[in-house]
Design a protein around this motif. Structure first.
Motif, PDB file in Angstrom:
ATOM      1  N   UNK A  35       0.811  -1.214   0.000  1.00  0.00           N
ATOM      2  CA  UNK A  35       0.000   0.000   0.000  1.00  0.00           C
ATOM      3  C   UNK A  35       0.847   1.269   0.000  1.00  0.00           C
ATOM      4  N   UNK A  36       2.168   1.134   0.141  1.00  0.00           N
ATOM      5  CA  UNK A  36       3.067   2.292   0.108  1.00  0.00           C
ATOM      6  C   UNK A  36       3.782   2.279  -1.244  1.00  0.00           C
ATOM      7  N   UNK A  37       3.527   3.325  -2.037  1.00  0.00           N
ATOM      8  CA  UNK A  37       4.184   3.427  -3.339  1.00  0.00           C
ATOM      9  C   UNK A  37       4.390   4.890  -3.691  1.00  0.00           C
TER      10      UNK A  37
ATOM     11  N   UNK B 229      -1.836   4.989   1.329  1.00  0.00           N
ATOM     12  CA  UNK B 229      -1.454   4.085   2.411  1.00  0.00           C
ATOM     13  C   UNK B 229      -0.181   4.511   3.132  1.00  0.00           C
ATOM     14  N   UNK B 230       0.454   5.559   2.636  1.00  0.00           N
ATOM     15  CA  UNK B 230       1.691   6.063   3.231  1.00  0.00           C
ATOM     16  C   UNK B 230       1.376   6.933   4.436  1.00  0.00           C
TER      17      UNK B 230
ATOM     18  N   UNK C 291       7.472  19.416   1.687  1.00  0.00           N
ATOM     19  CA  UNK C 291       6.102  19.772   2.048  1.00  0.00           C
ATOM     20  C   UNK C 291       5.210  18.637   1.575  1.00  0.00           C
ATOM     21  N   UNK C 292       4.337  18.161   2.460  1.00  0.00           N
ATOM     22  CA  UNK C 292       3.441  17.054   2.138  1.00  0.00           C
ATOM     23  C   UNK C 292       2.010  17.573   2.237  1.00  0.00           C
TER      24      UNK C 292
ATOM     25  N   UNK D  59      -5.726  10.614  -4.410  1.00  0.00           N
ATOM     26  CA  UNK D  59      -5.647   9.347  -3.676  1.00  0.00           C
ATOM     27  C   UNK D  59      -4.308   9.170  -2.988  1.00  0.00           C
ATOM     28  N   UNK D  60      -3.747  10.250  -2.419  1.00  0.00           N
ATOM     29  CA  UNK D  60      -2.462  10.140  -1.756  1.00  0.00           C
ATOM     30  C   UNK D  60      -1.966  11.484  -1.277  1.00  0.00           C
TER      31      UNK D  60
END
Length: 123
Positions: free
Chosen positions: A25-27, A58-59, A76-77, A82-83
């Motif tokens: 789930x982490x990509x 999923x991250x 910066x996030x 979808x992420x």
């Protein structure tokens, strides 16, 4: 009188396996600028150029780290479809060299995943 327990309900799909991390789930995707390639993308970027990529939903966003030439780079996030959109700048110290934008992040079960891409930085 003893009553038997009912049979467990049928499951759709395999049973979860304990102690097996789920890193699928982490990509990471949508690397910008595009990765350097001698045949397909033989271009240079300037020092202090912006870079970005997308981390899957999923991250765990607070675990995303970026390293360039053994230097931690501030990022910066922000939520993005979808992420998460992750953005930063190439350090000024990276000049006239090849660099790897090295990403690490964690997801469910604290599973760690890494990725990255190559850039050619000009003077």
């Amino acid at each position: 009188m003893i009553h038997p327990l009912p049979a467990p309900a049928a499951r759709a799909g395999p049973l979860p396996r304990p102690n097996v991390p789920c890193c699928g789930v982490v990509s990471f995707s949508t690397f910008m600028p595009k990765p350097y390639s001698q045949t397909d993308n033989n271009t240079e970027v300037a020092p202090q150029s912006a870079f970005s990529f997308v981390a899957s939903k999923g991250t765990f966003p607070k675990t995303i780290t970026v390293m360039i030439k053994d230097e931690s780079v501030p990022v910066t996030v922000t939520p993005h479809f979808d992420g998460f959109l992750v953005s930063g700048k190439i350090p000024a110290s990276a000049k006239d060299t090849f660099i790897r934008v090295a990403i690490t992040a964690k997801g469910p079960n604290l599973c760690e995943r890494g990725d990255g891409w190559l850039l050619k930085v000009g003077k």
